[in-house]
Motif scaffolding. Structure first.
Motif, PDB file in Angstrom:
ATOM      1  N   GLN A  29      15.141   9.304  12.720  1.00 13.41           N
ATOM      2  CA  GLN A  29      13.734   9.812  12.697  1.00 13.41           C
ATOM      3  C   GLN A  29      12.794   9.767  10.986  1.00 13.41           C
ATOM      4  OE1 GLN A  29      11.671  11.716  16.031  1.00 13.41           O
ATOM      5  NE2 GLN A  29       9.625  10.362  16.036  1.00 13.41           N
ATOM      6  N   LYS A  30      13.816  10.753  10.525  1.00 14.91           N
ATOM      7  CA  LYS A  30      13.041  11.252   9.216  1.00 14.91           C
ATOM      8  C   LYS A  30      13.310  10.770   8.229  1.00 14.91           C
ATOM      9  CE  LYS A  30      13.912  16.317  10.238  1.00 14.91           C
ATOM     10  NZ  LYS A  30      14.124  17.857   9.540  1.00 14.91           N
ATOM     11  N   ALA A  31      14.356  10.054   8.148  1.00 16.32           N
ATOM     12  CA  ALA A  31      15.222   8.613   7.386  1.00 16.32           C
ATOM     13  C   ALA A  31      14.140   7.105   7.514  1.00 16.32           C
ATOM     14  CB  ALA A  31      16.379   7.747   7.744  1.00 16.32           C
ATOM     15  N   LEU A  32      14.001   7.061   8.618  1.00 15.49           N
ATOM     16  CA  LEU A  32      13.546   5.741   9.160  1.00 15.49           C
ATOM     17  C   LEU A  32      11.650   6.163   8.861  1.00 15.49           C
ATOM     18  CD1 LEU A  32      13.043   2.765  10.064  1.00 15.49           C
ATOM     19  CD2 LEU A  32      12.662   3.259  12.527  1.00 15.49           C
ATOM     20  N   SER A  33      10.886   7.087   9.321  1.00 17.35           N
ATOM     21  CA  SER A  33      10.005   7.389   8.393  1.00 17.35           C
ATOM     22  C   SER A  33       9.666   8.153   7.063  1.00 17.35           C
ATOM     23  CB  SER A  33       9.469   8.714   9.490  1.00 17.35           C
ATOM     24  OG  SER A  33       8.191   9.149   8.854  1.00 17.35           O
ATOM     25  N   LEU A  34      10.365   8.195   6.518  1.00 13.38           N
ATOM     26  CA  LEU A  34      10.492   8.145   4.381  1.00 13.38           C
ATOM     27  C   LEU A  34      10.844   6.869   4.577  1.00 13.38           C
ATOM     28  CD1 LEU A  34      10.456   9.805   2.180  1.00 13.38           C
ATOM     29  CD2 LEU A  34      13.212   9.942   3.111  1.00 13.38           C
ATOM     30  N   GLY A  35      11.371   5.926   5.638  1.00 12.19           N
ATOM     31  CA  GLY A  35      11.757   4.173   4.231  1.00 12.19           C
ATOM     32  C   GLY A  35      10.547   3.415   4.403  1.00 12.19           C
ATOM     33  N   LYS A  36       9.587   4.045   5.741  1.00  4.67           N
ATOM     34  CA  LYS A  36       8.435   3.294   5.828  1.00  4.67           C
ATOM     35  C   LYS A  36       7.377   3.791   4.984  1.00  4.67           C
ATOM     36  CE  LYS A  36       8.927   2.270  10.831  1.00  4.67           C
ATOM     37  NZ  LYS A  36       8.280   2.982  12.396  1.00  4.67           N
ATOM     38  N   SER A  37       7.287   5.621   4.525  1.00  4.37           N
ATOM     39  CA  SER A  37       6.177   5.714   3.897  1.00  4.37           C
ATOM     40  C   SER A  37       6.827   5.029   1.960  1.00  4.37           C
ATOM     41  CB  SER A  37       5.976   6.816   3.661  1.00  4.37           C
ATOM     42  OG  SER A  37       7.262   7.424   3.011  1.00  4.37           O
ATOM     43  N   VAL A  38       7.956   4.728   1.796  1.00  2.75           N
ATOM     44  CA  VAL A  38       7.973   4.492   0.469  1.00  2.75           C
ATOM     45  C   VAL A  38       7.621   2.818   0.482  1.00  2.75           C
ATOM     46  CG1 VAL A  38      10.345   3.870  -0.996  1.00  2.75           C
ATOM     47  CG2 VAL A  38      10.118   6.098  -0.112  1.00  2.75           C
ATOM     48  N   LEU A  39       7.874   1.907   1.971  1.00  4.29           N
ATOM     49  CA  LEU A  39       7.746   0.781   1.356  1.00  4.29           C
ATOM     50  C   LEU A  39       6.380   0.727   1.565  1.00  4.29           C
ATOM     51  CD1 LEU A  39      10.536  -0.508   3.875  1.00  4.29           C
ATOM     52  CD2 LEU A  39      10.357  -1.015   1.192  1.00  4.29           C
ATOM     53  N   THR A  40       5.159   1.354   2.243  1.00  6.77           N
ATOM     54  CA  THR A  40       3.763   1.391   2.390  1.00  6.77           C
ATOM     55  C   THR A  40       3.810   1.213   0.891  1.00  6.77           C
ATOM     56  OG1 THR A  40       4.196   3.476   2.931  1.00  6.77           O
ATOM     57  CG2 THR A  40       3.421   1.806   4.825  1.00  6.77           C
ATOM     58  N   GLY A  41       4.020   2.568  -0.270  1.00  6.32           N
ATOM     59  CA  GLY A  41       3.459   3.113  -1.260  1.00  6.32           C
ATOM     60  C   GLY A  41       2.535   4.603  -0.551  1.00  6.32           C
ATOM     61  N   ARG A  42       2.651   4.888   0.503  1.00  4.77           N
ATOM     62  CA  ARG A  42       1.953   6.110   0.024  1.00  4.77           C
ATOM     63  C   ARG A  42       2.491   7.634   0.063  1.00  4.77           C
ATOM     64  NH1 ARG A  42      -1.428   4.565   5.828  1.00  4.77           N
ATOM     65  NH2 ARG A  42      -2.554   2.456   4.791  1.00  4.77           N
ATOM     66  N   SER A  43       3.883   7.615   0.217  1.00  4.42           N
ATOM     67  CA  SER A  43       5.003   8.597  -0.164  1.00  4.42           C
ATOM     68  C   SER A  43       4.465  10.182  -0.745  1.00  4.42           C
ATOM     69  CB  SER A  43       6.203   7.689  -0.859  1.00  4.42           C
ATOM     70  OG  SER A  43       7.252   8.895   0.107  1.00  4.42           O
ATOM     71  N   ASN A  44       4.335  10.847  -0.732  1.00  8.28           N
ATOM     72  CA  ASN A  44       4.058  12.251  -1.618  1.00  8.28           C
ATOM     73  C   ASN A  44       5.341  12.527  -1.770  1.00  8.28           C
ATOM     74  OD1 ASN A  44       1.651  11.338  -1.932  1.00  8.28           O
ATOM     75  ND2 ASN A  44       0.473  12.381  -0.334  1.00  8.28           N
ATOM     76  N   SER A  45       6.277  12.968  -0.833  1.00 12.41           N
ATOM     77  CA  SER A  45       7.206  13.815  -1.165  1.00 12.41           C
ATOM     78  C   SER A  45       8.343  12.731  -1.138  1.00 12.41           C
ATOM     79  CB  SER A  45       7.820  14.534   0.563  1.00 12.41           C
ATOM     80  OG  SER A  45       7.834  13.115   1.353  1.00 12.41           O
ATOM     81  N   PHE A  46       8.871  11.736  -2.383  1.00 13.26           N
ATOM     82  CA  PHE A  46       9.307  11.299  -2.255  1.00 13.26           C
ATOM     83  C   PHE A  46       9.458  10.692  -3.828  1.00 13.26           C
ATOM     84  CE2 PHE A  46      12.369   7.722  -3.035  1.00 13.26           C
ATOM     85  CZ  PHE A  46      13.884   8.653  -1.954  1.00 13.26           C
ATOM     86  N   VAL A  47       9.922  10.936  -4.513  1.00 15.34           N
ATOM     87  CA  VAL A  47       9.712  10.472  -6.000  1.00 15.34           C
ATOM     88  C   VAL A  47      11.125   9.276  -6.389  1.00 15.34           C
ATOM     89  CG1 VAL A  47       9.768  11.322  -8.537  1.00 15.34           C
ATOM     90  CG2 VAL A  47       9.471  12.761  -7.085  1.00 15.34           C
ATOM     91  N   TYR A  48      11.146   8.049  -6.983  1.00 14.35           N
ATOM     92  CA  TYR A  48      11.656   6.990  -6.950  1.00 14.35           C
ATOM     93  C   TYR A  48      10.724   6.617  -8.500  1.00 14.35           C
ATOM     94  CZ  TYR A  48       8.050   4.403  -4.817  1.00 14.35           C
ATOM     95  OH  TYR A  48       6.736   4.031  -3.983  1.00 14.35           O
ATOM     96  N   VAL A  49      12.053   5.961  -8.371  1.00 10.17           N
ATOM     97  CA  VAL A  49      11.872   4.765 -10.044  1.00 10.17           C
ATOM     98  C   VAL A  49      11.200   3.144  -9.419  1.00 10.17           C
ATOM     99  CG1 VAL A  49      12.325   3.886 -12.314  1.00 10.17           C
ATOM    100  CG2 VAL A  49      13.019   6.608 -11.384  1.00 10.17           C
ATOM    101  N   THR A  50       9.515   3.119 -10.072  1.00 15.21           N
ATOM    102  CA  THR A  50       9.469   1.880  -9.783  1.00 15.21           C
ATOM    103  C   THR A  50      10.425   0.389 -10.608  1.00 15.21           C
ATOM    104  OG1 THR A  50       7.420   2.015 -10.760  1.00 15.21           O
ATOM    105  CG2 THR A  50       8.444   2.521  -8.186  1.00 15.21           C
TER     106      THR A  50
END
Length: 60
Positions: A29-50
């Motif tokens: 559930q956590k992994a799915l939630s993190l994936g959804k937040s990254v896709l929407t662009g609202r993620s504050n807790s996950f750093v990634y290179v665009t």
């Protein structure tokens, strides 16, 4: 001499399995939630290179 171990009761075995499955479900559930937040662009807790940042370097 070797002595056989006591048999684990079915209730105890089922409890262990239920806890193990619950932990797995929570992590999924956590992994799915993190994936959804990254896709929407609202993620504050996950750093990634665009890719946008890489394109800026190519233009120069």
């Amino acid at each position: 001499m070797a002595v056989p171990k006591k048999k684990t009761s079915k209730a105890r075995t089922r409890t262990h399995k239920a806890l193990w499955k619950r932990k797995a479900a929570l992590e999924a559930q956590k992994a799915l939630s993190l994936g959804k937040s990254v896709l929407t662009g609202r993620s504050n807790s996950f750093v990634y290179v665009t890719d946008d940042e890489d394109d800026e370097d190519d233009d120069e």
